[in-house]
Structure formats: C-alpha cells, structure tokens
Design a protein around this motif. Structure first.
Motif, short mmCIF file in Angstrom:
data_model
loop_
_atom_site.label_atom_id
_atom_site.label_comp_id
_atom_site.label_asym_id
_atom_site.label_seq_id
_atom_site.Cartn_x
_atom_site.Cartn_y
_atom_site.Cartn_z
N SER A 277 0.89 -1.10 0.10
CA SER A 277 0.09 -0.10 -0.05
C SER A 277 1.10 1.27 0.10
O SER A 277 2.23 1.32 -0.35
CB SER A 277 -0.91 -0.05 1.18
OG SER A 277 -0.06 0.18 2.42
N THR B 94 5.64 1.36 0.91
CA THR B 94 5.64 0.08 0.78
C THR B 94 6.87 -0.53 0.78
O THR B 94 7.35 -1.68 1.36
CB THR B 94 4.93 -0.53 -0.51
OG1 THR B 94 4.94 -2.13 -0.30
CG2 THR B 94 5.64 -0.51 -1.66
N CYS C 66 -7.64 6.01 0.71
CA CYS C 66 -6.24 5.78 0.57
C CYS C 66 -5.75 6.41 -0.67
O CYS C 66 -5.22 5.75 -1.71
CB CYS C 66 -6.24 4.16 0.25
SG CYS C 66 -4.58 3.47 0.12
N CYS D 222 -2.81 7.88 -2.76
CA CYS D 222 -1.59 7.43 -3.01
C CYS D 222 -0.63 8.55 -4.22
O CYS D 222 -0.73 8.11 -5.15
CB CYS D 222 -1.39 5.74 -3.64
SG CYS D 222 -2.06 4.80 -2.41
N ASN E 145 -5.89 -2.20 -5.51
CA ASN E 145 -5.58 -1.35 -4.65
C ASN E 145 -4.70 -0.12 -4.98
O ASN E 145 -4.25 -0.38 -6.13
CB ASN E 145 -5.05 -1.91 -3.31
CG ASN E 145 -4.97 -1.31 -2.00
OD1 ASN E 145 -5.53 -0.24 -1.84
ND2 ASN E 145 -3.96 -1.83 -1.20
N MET F 90 -0.78 1.59 -4.21
CA MET F 90 0.32 1.37 -3.60
C MET F 90 1.37 2.58 -4.08
O MET F 90 1.54 2.90 -5.04
CB MET F 90 1.11 0.01 -4.11
CG MET F 90 2.23 -0.47 -3.15
SD MET F 90 2.86 -2.02 -4.07
CE MET F 90 3.66 -1.40 -5.59
#
Length: 527
Positions: free
Chosen positions: A172, A211, A340, A342, A360, A362
């Motif tokens: 993530s 990450t 979330c 990024c 997702n 990351m």
C-alpha cells in the motif's frame, strides 16, 4: 526540575533553516534570541522539540510550514499577552499491571498484520512469549509471490497482496494517518521509527512509510518479537476452535505442508484482517456473535501527479507530492469519497481467491512514479446485501470481484478505461461499469464533476479508471465487550478484520490494547 509548555501555530517559509524555526519559537514564547535551542544544543532558558509539522496551502501564493513545539524550561513562566506558552500536562498511558489468572499454554495470535504485530510485540515485551499464526508467507517469499502474480498472473491464494507478513498494508502507501484520538498512536509511530522508518513520521501531520520501507520495518519488528521469546509461524492457518463450556481450550492449525496440529491455549487474538473469509465462516459456525457491517465499493482513479501538485500548491515546486481528500453526497443518498490516496504511486491488482479480482493503490517512500491514484468509493449499506446471513457482505464482494475478473479478461488484469469512457459507458468503459453495482456507477459519475471543481482537472477525459475496489474495510464485525473479549471467554477479536479499525495505525493501536487487556487479566505463562 523542568517545566513543559506547548506552542502552536509557529509558521515559517518553506525550507526555513533550524535557526529560523528557533527564532519563530522564541518570538512566540516572548523570549530573546539565544534563550532557546534544540535538545542537542539548549539555549539559556531551555530547549524545544518539534511535535507536529504540517503544510498550510490554503493561500497558494503564500504556502507556509506550520509547527507545534514543546518547550522545556529551567524556570516556570506565566502565560501572558507577550507569549503563547501553554502549560503542558503530559498524558501518559496508564501502567498495565499483570493479572493473576492462570493462562493455559501461551497466547496465540491469528494474523501478522499491524494488529497482530503490535499485539505480539507488546506481549513479548512483557514476557508472554506469544505464538503468532500467519496464514501467508514470510516477507521474503511473499514479495516473490506477489511479483509472480503481477508479472504472470500466477496466484498463490495464501501468499499474495492480501495475505502474508505485514498484512494487506504491506502493499500500500504505508499511510499512518488516523482519525482516532488515542495515546497509543505515538507509541505506534515511535515503534515504526525505531524499527527503521524515517523518524519524521513521529511529527508529520500526514505520516507515511511507503511499501518499500515498510517491508524492512515489518521484518525488523518480527525479529524483535522473536528475540523476546515470541514465535512466528508462517503458512499456518487456524482451521478450528476448541471451545468447552463457553471458554477457549485450544486451536487447530493447518501448517505449511498441510499437516494439522493442536495448540492448547486459553487465549486467542483474532487479528485476521479484512480478507480472511474462511476464518469469518469458522467464527460464525462456532457460534461467536457477529454482525453485518457496511463498507464501500468503487474504482481507482489515476491522474498526473504534477496536476495534483499544481491544484494543491500552485507553482510551488519545493513541497512533497500532494494528496487530496474529497467527498460528495449523491442524489441517490450514497456518499462518495476518496480513499487511500497514493501520491506518486500505482494501481495494483489484488486477489486472494481464484477467479476473483480487485484493486488497490500502492506507493514507495519517495512517491516518485509521477502518477497519483486514489480509490473513489461509494457507500454499500447492509440493505444492499443479498441476504440476512452475517456473511452476506462477503458474498456481495465476491459477486463484483468475479465480474471484475471476467471483465478484465480472466487473467488477473483488471478492466481499465479513460474517464470519458467511464462517464459514458462506451468502449473500454463498459467492462469497468459492468464491474460495479448500478447505484455506485450513478453516484460516482455524479460526484466526478463536483470533484473537478475542487481539484482542477480531476474530471479530465484522459484520467484512468480501474475497477473494482472492494476491500476498503471488513464486511463483518465480530462482537466483543468492554474488555475486548468475545462471548467465548479467551477469544479477543481485534483490528480491521474484526471490524474495529480502519488502517495501519488504528489496527496497530487495537492490537496494543488487546495485548494490554490480556496482560491485565493473566500472569505470564510459566510464572
């Protein structure tokens, strides 16, 4: 004796030197130059420590860095109109006194994500020698398995983006922001910094690890737990619970080679994460009280990071990659919000079950990919679930993950389109739209022009939209009492999967609190 004070709203230019920050602190304190210094080089009256650092970009032509500091003085000072000193009452976490109940065996923790890691660390530090069962693989093997999945579509259902050492957060952005107000937050951030993260995470308003760094940090925490007598068993999954007269007696475990063995214990922490669907089923079948929980579904949207920076910072180039936070209430009653986000990251496919797919975001610590992405999610209510079964939310997720898998070509590549195609449903937009429930499509389409007014260019035709994001939070809650214990004595549901956290930091805090509840009840094994 020393006296502590707090000063808020010390505002400096971008790139201000230590001397300039010190001058700002002295001015706010009503002191003369040289009265204050840093802890390494104190001034005549004492020193200051930075406690919070944030960016105020509300005025693009005059962006400021804002500090909160704690001042430690040799002498007491009264608050007056000439200073901004506010006496600081330090709020320390209460000491945890070990209890007297005898524990059968050693405490067992199911899951080695943030909740399980911090629970295990706290127990190990107090001499409880926990046994951690992580269904996924160690970091070294997991990284290879995820690489094979992303390169060749080779899925390992037990070692992937969602399962393995560090939990789903390992792949993530490593964001450590949290909406909770909890004294454990500082402990979590300081622990991450001690294990190899940038020490600045302890003062940043929006801390993140990335990450790449998080992987190293998690391994360091694992080694610390092991050095304190804790044990981490990878590729090991809890497959049954032995419950006698309403109390936990032990757990059945399936190990790396498929062998099954039994651990006798009276304490189990369920730190299982939001994707442990088979464990949810086990918990339900064993009679632990659970309830359905709302969650969200949506897509990932990508934009040039330079566009986001310009929208947030104007022409200023000296700041880190910008983020954003957006929300909108659609006419169908659904909330739509960014999730979330990024900066400088990438969108990645995720899967934990064959034939199902989700996505997702990351990013690495430097956030330097040049592309910004965020989940744009829509509320899913329990009324949307297909039945009253407590696991109906899981079935809802699975339905759209199966559509996503098929619509992407059945090779673990998610369906992607331009913003224009998503908004019209033409061309590549059709598979993306077909991977979402209709109410989510309608709400997100309605929200996009509104977001375009908040972030110039957000609704641009060439932005990239990828389906489907389903794992933003757990679709269930495993009920617990004030002592964090299930109706079955000795079982402690905790963290994101159990429905009590929403991110790395809050899950870690919940793990610490579960450990403290166990310590306050039981004496350490062998004592």
């Amino acid at each position: 004796m020393t006296y502590k004070y707090r000063i808020n709203e010390i505002r400096t230019d971008i790139g201000a030197s230590q001397e300039e920050i010190t001058a700002g602190v002295e001015k706010k304190a009503g002191f003369r130059r040289g009265d204050l210094g840093t802890i390494q080089s104190p001034g005549r009256l004492g020193y200051y420590e930075i406690r919070r650092k944030s960016i105020d970009a509300r005025k693009k032509e005059n962006i400021r860095i804002v500090y909160t500091v704690d001042v430690v003085l040799k002498h007491q000072v009264r608050k007056s109109r000439k200073n901004s000193l506010r006496p600081l009452e330090e709020k320390k976490l209460p000491a945890v006194v070990p209890g007297e109940d005898e524990m059968t065996g050693r405490p067992v923790i199911a899951g080695f994500g943030p909740c399980g890691i911090f629970c295990a660390l706290r127990l190990a530090q107090e001499g409880y020698r926990p046994i951690v069962l992580e269904r996924g693989s160690s970091m070294e093997k997991r990284v290879k398995d995820v690489s094979a999945f992303h390169s060749h579509g080779k899925l390992d259902p037990e070692s992937n983006v969602l399962f393995g050492e560090g939990g789903a957060g390992t792949f993530s952005d490593g964001k450590l922001t949290s909406g909770i107000s909890d004294g454990h937050v500082s402990r979590v951030l300081e622990t991450f910094a001690r294990a190899g993260a940038d020490p600045e995470i302890t003062i940043l308003h929006k801390p993140h690890i990335g990450t790449d760094v998080l992987r190293r940090v998690v391994v360091n925490l694992r080694k610390e737990i092991q050095s304190l007598g804790g044990e981490i068993r990878f590729d090991s999954r809890v497959t049954d619970l032995d419950i006698e007269d309403g109390k936990l007696a032990g757990v059945e475990v399936t190990g790396p080679d498929g062998e099954t063995y039994y651990i006798r214990t009276s304490v189990l922490v369920l730190a299982i994460g939001h994707s442990a669907r088979d464990t949810f089923r086990l918990v339900r079948d064993k009679g632990l009280p659970m309830e359905q929980k709302p969650f969200s579904i949506g897509v990932r949207m990508e934009h040039p990071q330079e566009m986001i920076d310009r929208a947030q910072y104007g022409d200023e180039k000296r700041l880190p990659p910008a983020d954003y936070k957006l929300s909108y209430k659609a006419s169908n009653g659904r909330g739509v919000y960014s999730f979330c986000m990024c900066p400088g990251g990438q969108v990645i496919p995720c899967a934990s079950e064959p034939g199902r797919l989700c996505v997702n975001g990351m990013s690495n610590s430097r956030r330097d990919s040049g592309t910004a992405n965020s989940g744009i999610l829509c509320d899913v209510k329990t009324q949307d679930f297909p039945s009253d079964d407590v696991l109906a939310g899981v079935e809802f997720q699975r339905r759209y993950e199966e559509l996503c898998f098929r619509n992407g070509g059945s090779d673990y590549r998610p369906p992607r389109s331009s913003m224009k195609e998503f908004m019209t449903g033409d061309g590549a937009g059709a598979p993306v739209v077909d991977s979402l429930p209709g109410f989510a499509v309608d709400a997100i389409r309605e929200a996009v022009p509104f977001f375009g007014k908040k972030i110039k260019g957000f609704d641009r035709d060439d932005a990239v939209v990828t389906a489907v994001e389903t794992r933003s939070s757990s679709p269930v809650r495993i009920l617990r009492d004030r002592e964090m214990e299930s109706a079955v004595s000795g079982i402690y549901p905790a963290g994101e999967g159990a429905g009590y956290a929403g991110g790395i930091t809050s899950a870690a805090c919940d793990g610490l609190k579960a450990a403290e509840k166990i310590i306050s009840r039981f004496r350490a094994p062998g004592e």
